[in-house]
Structure formats: structure tokens, C-alpha cells
Write a protein that holds these residues in place. Structure first.
Motif, PDB file in Angstrom:
ATOM      1  N   LEU A  69       0.850  -1.210   0.000  1.00 46.78           N
ATOM      2  CA  LEU A  69       0.000   0.000   0.000  1.00 46.78           C
ATOM      3  C   LEU A  69       0.881   1.255   0.000  1.00 46.78           C
ATOM      4  N   MET A  70       1.973   1.223   0.788  1.00 49.94           N
ATOM      5  CA  MET A  70       2.889   2.376   0.821  1.00 49.94           C
ATOM      6  C   MET A  70       3.469   2.604  -0.579  1.00 49.94           C
ATOM      7  N   LYS A  71       3.804   1.520  -1.225  1.00 56.50           N
ATOM      8  CA  LYS A  71       4.366   1.607  -2.581  1.00 56.50           C
ATOM      9  C   LYS A  71       3.356   2.227  -3.529  1.00 56.50           C
ATOM     10  N   GLN A  72       2.104   1.773  -3.423  1.00 55.12           N
ATOM     11  CA  GLN A  72       1.048   2.314  -4.304  1.00 55.12           C
ATOM     12  C   GLN A  72       0.844   3.807  -4.051  1.00 55.12           C
ATOM     13  N   LEU A  73       1.046   4.230  -2.804  1.00 53.56           N
ATOM     14  CA  LEU A  73       0.907   5.659  -2.471  1.00 53.56           C
ATOM     15  C   LEU A  73       2.064   6.467  -3.048  1.00 53.56           C
ATOM     16  N   GLY A  74       3.182   5.768  -3.318  1.00 55.59           N
ATOM     17  CA  GLY A  74       4.365   6.471  -3.811  1.00 55.59           C
ATOM     18  C   GLY A  74       5.233   7.000  -2.685  1.00 55.59           C
ATOM     19  N   LEU A  75       5.042   6.454  -1.460  1.00 57.85           N
ATOM     20  CA  LEU A  75       5.853   6.914  -0.327  1.00 57.85           C
ATOM     21  C   LEU A  75       7.341   6.759  -0.633  1.00 57.85           C
ATOM     22  N   GLN A  76       8.126   7.765  -0.251  1.00 55.93           N
ATOM     23  CA  GLN A  76       9.580   7.679  -0.444  1.00 55.93           C
ATOM     24  C   GLN A  76      10.267   7.199   0.827  1.00 55.93           C
ATOM     25  N   ALA A  77       9.573   7.389   1.970  1.00 58.95           N
ATOM     26  CA  ALA A  77      10.145   6.997   3.268  1.00 58.95           C
ATOM     27  C   ALA A  77       9.017   6.577   4.200  1.00 58.95           C
ATOM     28  N   TYR A  78       9.389   5.817   5.225  1.00 59.50           N
ATOM     29  CA  TYR A  78       8.397   5.335   6.188  1.00 59.50           C
ATOM     30  C   TYR A  78       9.010   5.417   7.569  1.00 59.50           C
ATOM     31  N   GLY A 114      11.872   0.230  -2.534  1.00 61.10           N
ATOM     32  CA  GLY A 114      12.403   1.573  -2.767  1.00 61.10           C
ATOM     33  C   GLY A 114      11.919   2.602  -1.769  1.00 61.10           C
ATOM     34  N   ILE A 115      11.549   2.133  -0.575  1.00 53.40           N
ATOM     35  CA  ILE A 115      11.059   3.034   0.481  1.00 53.40           C
ATOM     36  C   ILE A 115      12.112   3.108   1.578  1.00 53.40           C
ATOM     37  N   GLN A 116      12.517   4.330   1.943  1.00 61.31           N
ATOM     38  CA  GLN A 116      13.577   4.546   2.936  1.00 61.31           C
ATOM     39  C   GLN A 116      13.042   4.284   4.353  1.00 61.31           C
ATOM     40  N   PRO A 117      13.595   3.324   5.081  1.00 62.03           N
ATOM     41  CA  PRO A 117      13.141   3.095   6.459  1.00 62.03           C
ATOM     42  C   PRO A 117      13.775   4.109   7.404  1.00 62.03           C
ATOM     43  N   THR A 118      12.990   4.743   8.263  1.00 64.11           N
ATOM     44  CA  THR A 118      13.543   5.620   9.283  1.00 64.11           C
ATOM     45  C   THR A 118      12.949   5.203  10.622  1.00 64.11           C
ATOM     46  N   ALA A 119      13.817   4.948  11.599  1.00 68.12           N
ATOM     47  CA  ALA A 119      13.391   4.285  12.830  1.00 68.12           C
ATOM     48  C   ALA A 119      13.511   5.187  14.050  1.00 68.12           C
ATOM     49  N   THR A 120      12.490   5.101  14.900  1.00 68.44           N
ATOM     50  CA  THR A 120      12.502   5.721  16.221  1.00 68.44           C
ATOM     51  C   THR A 120      12.751   4.615  17.236  1.00 68.44           C
ATOM     52  N   LEU A 121      13.746   4.799  18.104  1.00 67.97           N
ATOM     53  CA  LEU A 121      14.109   3.739  19.048  1.00 67.97           C
ATOM     54  C   LEU A 121      13.067   3.574  20.147  1.00 67.97           C
ATOM     55  N   PHE A 122      12.429   4.669  20.557  1.00 69.95           N
ATOM     56  CA  PHE A 122      11.495   4.599  21.684  1.00 69.95           C
ATOM     57  C   PHE A 122      10.286   5.466  21.427  1.00 69.95           C
ATOM     58  N   HIS A 123       9.127   4.822  21.280  1.00 72.16           N
ATOM     59  CA  HIS A 123       7.855   5.536  21.104  1.00 72.16           C
ATOM     60  C   HIS A 123       6.911   5.056  22.198  1.00 72.16           C
ATOM     61  N   TRP A 124       7.350   5.243  23.474  1.00 67.10           N
ATOM     62  CA  TRP A 124       6.561   5.140  24.689  1.00 67.10           C
ATOM     63  C   TRP A 124       6.386   3.734  25.265  1.00 67.10           C
ATOM     64  N   ASP A 125       6.774   2.708  24.526  1.00 68.48           N
ATOM     65  CA  ASP A 125       6.469   1.323  24.930  1.00 68.48           C
ATOM     66  C   ASP A 125       7.635   0.699  25.708  1.00 68.48           C
ATOM     67  N   PHE A 156      21.202  -2.708  12.103  1.00 64.23           N
ATOM     68  CA  PHE A 156      20.478  -2.037  11.019  1.00 64.23           C
ATOM     69  C   PHE A 156      21.130  -0.781  10.457  1.00 64.23           C
ATOM     70  N   ASP A 157      22.247  -0.360  11.007  1.00 68.70           N
ATOM     71  CA  ASP A 157      22.790   0.916  10.526  1.00 68.70           C
ATOM     72  C   ASP A 157      23.269   0.831   9.079  1.00 68.70           C
ATOM     73  N   ASP A 158      23.402  -0.406   8.588  1.00 63.34           N
ATOM     74  CA  ASP A 158      23.766  -0.529   7.162  1.00 63.34           C
ATOM     75  C   ASP A 158      22.571  -0.274   6.258  1.00 63.34           C
ATOM     76  N   ARG A 159      21.356  -0.257   6.843  1.00 66.12           N
ATOM     77  CA  ARG A 159      20.163  -0.084   6.016  1.00 66.12           C
ATOM     78  C   ARG A 159      19.274   1.078   6.468  1.00 66.12           C
ATOM     79  N   ILE A 160      19.348   1.447   7.749  1.00 70.35           N
ATOM     80  CA  ILE A 160      18.550   2.589   8.247  1.00 70.35           C
ATOM     81  C   ILE A 160      19.490   3.783   8.344  1.00 70.35           C
ATOM     82  N   LYS A 161      19.151   4.859   7.640  1.00 67.18           N
ATOM     83  CA  LYS A 161      20.064   6.002   7.575  1.00 67.18           C
ATOM     84  C   LYS A 161      19.543   7.209   8.343  1.00 67.18           C
TER      85      LYS A 161
END
Ligand SMILES: OC[C@@H]1[C@@H](O)[C@H](O)[C@@H](O)c2[nH]c(CCc3ccccc3)c[n+]21
Length: 449
Positions: A69-78, A114-125, A156-161
Motif C-alpha cells: 500500500l505504501m508503494k502504491q501511495l508512492g511513499l519515499q520513506a516510512y 524503494g522506500i527509505q526506512p527511518t526508525a525511532t528507538l522509543f515511542h513510549w512502549d 540495522f545501521d547498514d540499512r537505516i540512515k
């Protein structure tokens, strides 16, 4: 950086944001430890309709079709968050390979599409195992968090920038420890400042850990709600400064300037300690960007009975509000971006969250009547970002909140922020008109606004 008059720069990044507990479901699957929002939502009376994240959007199992679905939306990052207790079930020590495995599959699938992953280490959980050892009230948590951070950086630092340490430490301190409206549900004037300080020490420790091995970018995500005085009276102006210091500067200021706002002693009184200078120096680690979560503004008046801020919001009449009761005020986003630029040395900024909740009932025929106000909200707020960029703010990207309708914390599933509708009974996803609109914004790089 020259910003074109009618579109965004070619390297501007368009994405959507979510968080682990709000969409994944399967909170205890494959060896995951329990997190504080699982315990909080399973405690009667804490969440609307006693709802919880046991299933949520079932993203833990449906991530491949969601990425489609993200791909269909054309998202460049998630933008997503990693659940600490999937990686370290006890919060420290033993790593859970199956927990890493889920994010491995997620990240690799995103990259395949082709979607860039961007990660948050802590989102309250927070892992319950650490909450039971004091959680954010225990100074040791800075080391616990850095160890957790290192285990995911290594993998993941080789893939999450693009990394963020914390999502909105204000919500954890204010809602989780001062008012008790969020996990872990404490209500204490004395605990909130300690939580603030240890959250920021943990942020600093994770950034230091990243600098040892990391090769990309790391930052801090803060919610900023610009405060405007209800009148020019000295009482209202002072109340506005207290509210602004407590929400908008309590976290970004130690991170960027190595000091806490002096108004915090006025807010917390004797409950605000004199922190050691060495602590605050350790918090102030150079970061590569600020993540800004913007939703609305507040008009503030003096209110001696409002604990502990002695300040209260004044609802604006005759203007649009979202289902959260938040005023639609795109100018506040422009103002906030300029405020960050002017006050904190013009750091690169990503708008890491911006969006609106409106009621989007699915019709019997299965269509989704996306409230047209959500499209207008995105149109006016994306324009507001462009205005700030034209005024010289270095904004690198924009992440709409949220990709999917999801678990809205203590409000359960009663609020829908998604550009994609989720029927929780069937887990059917239905893109809303706002998804189509946002897809057009991405395809035209903002030209359609
Ligand atoms: O409320 C919508 C979203 C949440 O679903 C996200 O998890 C969270 O990052 C987030 N932050 C804000 C603004 C700060 C705020 C949070 C909670 C309550 C009131 C204001 C709005 N949102």
C-alpha cells in the motif's frame, strides 16, 4: 538552498509515520517481553472502552501488504518505531533474535520496494521489566537505553540512515508521570522532572553510542505546540511562558543548548532539582536533525487553579477543530519551524508527524467517507512547511500522521488519523481521499497544492 516557488526541492523526502504499539498487534509474540502500554491498556479504566493493542492493525503479520500500500501511495520513506521489548524482552541483557527478525523483514521489504526506512528507538512502549526497576525514574536507564540502541544500530545501521532516539519525551514525562493519563500512569510533581532528566540522559547516551559506530544521521523527535497569550496582560503572558517552557523547551533546550528553561522552577517549584552540570553536558550531544511533531497551537491564559502550570488553554470559537478538539492552525507550523531555526541554530528539521483526526465511518457498501477536512488539513499544513522553507528554514522532509488508522493511546480506536482506513473487525484497508491527495502531492513534489 533555493526553494522553488511552487514545489519542494528535488531531494525533499515524503513519508508517513506510525509507531509499534499503535499498529503492530501481537505484543507478546515470538518471545517479546511485555511493555508498559500493554500493561496500562489491560488495566481497567485506563483506555476508552478498555481497548488495547493486542491486535491493533495486525501489522506484525500484515506488514508485506501494508508495504505494498505504501508503494502504491508512492511513499519515499516510512517512519516507524522499534519495540524495545521485542528486541530485549527484559529490557537489558538477552537479545531476542525473533524480535530483531521482524524488523529485519520489515526493513528489507521496505528497501526492496524503494522506500527509505527511518526508525525511532522509543515511542513510549518501555519494557515492563525496566518499569519494575524504576523505569524512567532510575538513573541506570540511560545505560539500559544505550545498550538497547547499540543492539539495533549494530544490526540495522547498514540499512537505516535516519534514526531518532525518543519520540516526544514531553508526553512520557507529562502524561506518564505528572498527570497519569499515559503509561506508566503516575501522578507526581516530583517524579515528572526526574523522568524528564533521565529521558534526556538516555537520549544523550544513545547519541554517544551512535557516534562510536554509526555512519548516518540521528536526532530527537519533539512535539511543539506554539503558545499564544490570550491577552497582553502580564498574567497571561507569564502563563504562556510557563506553558511554552514546560512543553516546548523542556526537552529541546537541554538537547540543543545544554540548559533547562529557568521557568521550570517556577512550574515545579521545589520539585525541580538542581541537576549536575555534568549531566546536562552529557545530554547536549550534537545531533543531525530535529524531528518536529506539529498538530495545533494553544492560546493560553493565566489560571491559578490549573495544576501545576497555572495556565489553561482558551478554546478558539468560529474556527475549525479536529476530532481531538485541536484547532486547525497551519500558521503555527510555519511559526514553529521559524522558531526552531532562530532559537536553536538553524538545525536540519524533518516534520516527523503532522495530521488530523476526523470521523471517517465506512459506509455499508464498504466505501470510506474521508472527511474533506483532512485533505484541507494536509494541503494547508504542507503549504505552511513550504512557506517556512521559502523563509529559510532547512526542512528536509515531511511525514504524514498516520499511514493507517490506529490505536490512539488512552483514546483507544475512537480517533482516526489514518490516510488509510482500517476496519478493525476485518482488518480491511481502504485508502481515503486524503491518501489519493497525498499521493498526488508526492508525485508532483508539492506542485498540486
Ligand atoms: O495524537 C496523534 C499522535 C499520536 O498517535 C502519536 O503516537 C504521537 O507521537 C503524537 N503526538 C502528538 C502531539 C502531542 C500530543 C500527544 C498526546 C496528547 C496530546 C498531544 C500527536 N500524536
Amino acid at each position: 538552498m533555493t526553494v522553488p516557488t511552487n514545489r519542494f526541492p528535488d531531494d525533499f523526502v515524503w513519508g508517513c509515520a506510525t509507531s509499534a504499539y499503535q499498529i503492530e498487534g501481537s505484543p507478546l509474540a515470538d518471545g517479546a517481553g511485555m511493555n508498559v502500554w500493554h500493561r496500562f491498556s489491560h488495566t481497567r479504566g485506563r483506555v476508552v472502552n478498555d481497548e488495547n493493542g493486542d491486535i491493533a492493525c495486525d501489522h506484525y503479520r500484515r506488514y508485506e501488504s501494508d508495504i505494498e500500500l505504501m508503494k502504491q501511495l508512492g511513499l519515499q520513506a516510512y517512519r516507524f518505531s522499534i519495540a524495545w521489548s521485542r528486541i530485549l524482552p527484559e529490557g537489558t541483557g538477552r537479545v531476542n533474535p525473533a524480535g530483531l527478525g521482524f524488523y529485519e523483514r520489515l526493513v528489507d521489504r521496505l528497501l526492496e520496494k524503494g522506500i527509505q526506512p527511518t526508525a525511532t528507538l522509543f515511542h513510549w512502549d518501555l519494557p515492563v521489566a525496566l518499569d519494575d526497576r524504576g523505569g524512567w525514574l532510575n538513573r541506570d536507564i540511560a545505560g539500559w537505553f544505550a545498550d538497547y540502541a547499540e543492539s539495533v544500530f549494530r544490526r540495522f545501521d547498514d540499512r537505516i540512515k535516519l534514526w531518532a532516539t525518543l519520540n516526544e519525551p514531553w508526553v512520557v514525562s507529562d502524561n506518564g508521570y505528572l498527570h497519569g493519563t499515559a503509561a506508566p500512569g503516575h501522578r507526581s510533581l516530583f517524579e515528572a522532572p526526574i523522568a524528564t532528566h533521565n529521558l534526556m540522559r538516555a537520549h544523550g547516551a544513545a547519541v554517544q553510542a551512535y557516534r562510536a559506530t554509526g555512519r548516518h544521521q540521528i536526532g530527537l523527535v519533539v512535539n511543539i505546540e506554539p503558545k499564544y497569550p490570550a491577552s497582553t496582560s502580564s498574567e497571561d503572558v507569564a502563563a504562556t511562558r510557563r506553558a511554552e517552557a514546560q512543553m516546548n523547551r523542556q526537552f529541546i533546550e537541554p538537547a540543543m543548548l545544554g540548559r533547562y528553561p529557568e521557568e521550570l522552577r517556577d512550574v515545579f517549584g521545589e520539585a525541580w532539582p538542581d541537576w549536575p552540570a555534568s549531566d546536562v553536558e552529557q545530554i547536549r550531544q550534537p545531533i543531525d536533525f530535529i524531528g518536529l511533531n506539529y498538530y495545533t497551537r494553544a492560546v493560553v491564559r493565566n489560571d491559578p487553579g490549573a495544576w501545576p502550570l497555572r495556565a489553561a488553554p482558551v478554546r478558539q470559537s468560529q474556527v475549525a477543530h479536529t476530532e481531538m478538539g485541536w484547532e486547525v492552525f497551519p500558521q503555527g507550523l510555519t511559526d514553529t519551524l521559524l522558531w526552531i531555526k532562530d532559537r536553536y541554530g538553524a538545525p536540519p528539521i524533518y516534520v516527523t508527524e503532522n495530521g488530523a483526526a476526523f470521523a471517517d465511518p465506512a459506509t455499508a457498501a464498504g466505501d470510506v467517507l474521508d472527511d474533506p477536512r483532512r485533505v484541507e488539513y494536509f494541503r494547508t499544513h504542507i503549504r505552511a512547511v513550504h512557506d517556512a522553507m521559502r523563509a529559510g528554514v532547512d526542512v528536509r522532509g515531511y511525514f504524514a500522521w498516520s499511514m493507517l488508522d490506529n490505536f490512539e493511546w488512552a483514546l483507544g480506536y475512537s480517533k482516526r488519523f489514518g490516510i488509510i482506513h482500517v476496519d478493525y473487525a476485518t482488518q480491511k484497508r481502504t485508502p481515503k481521499a486524503s491518501a489519493t491527495f497525498y499521493s498526488g502531492v508526492i508525485a508532483s513534489n508539492g506542485a498540486v497544492l
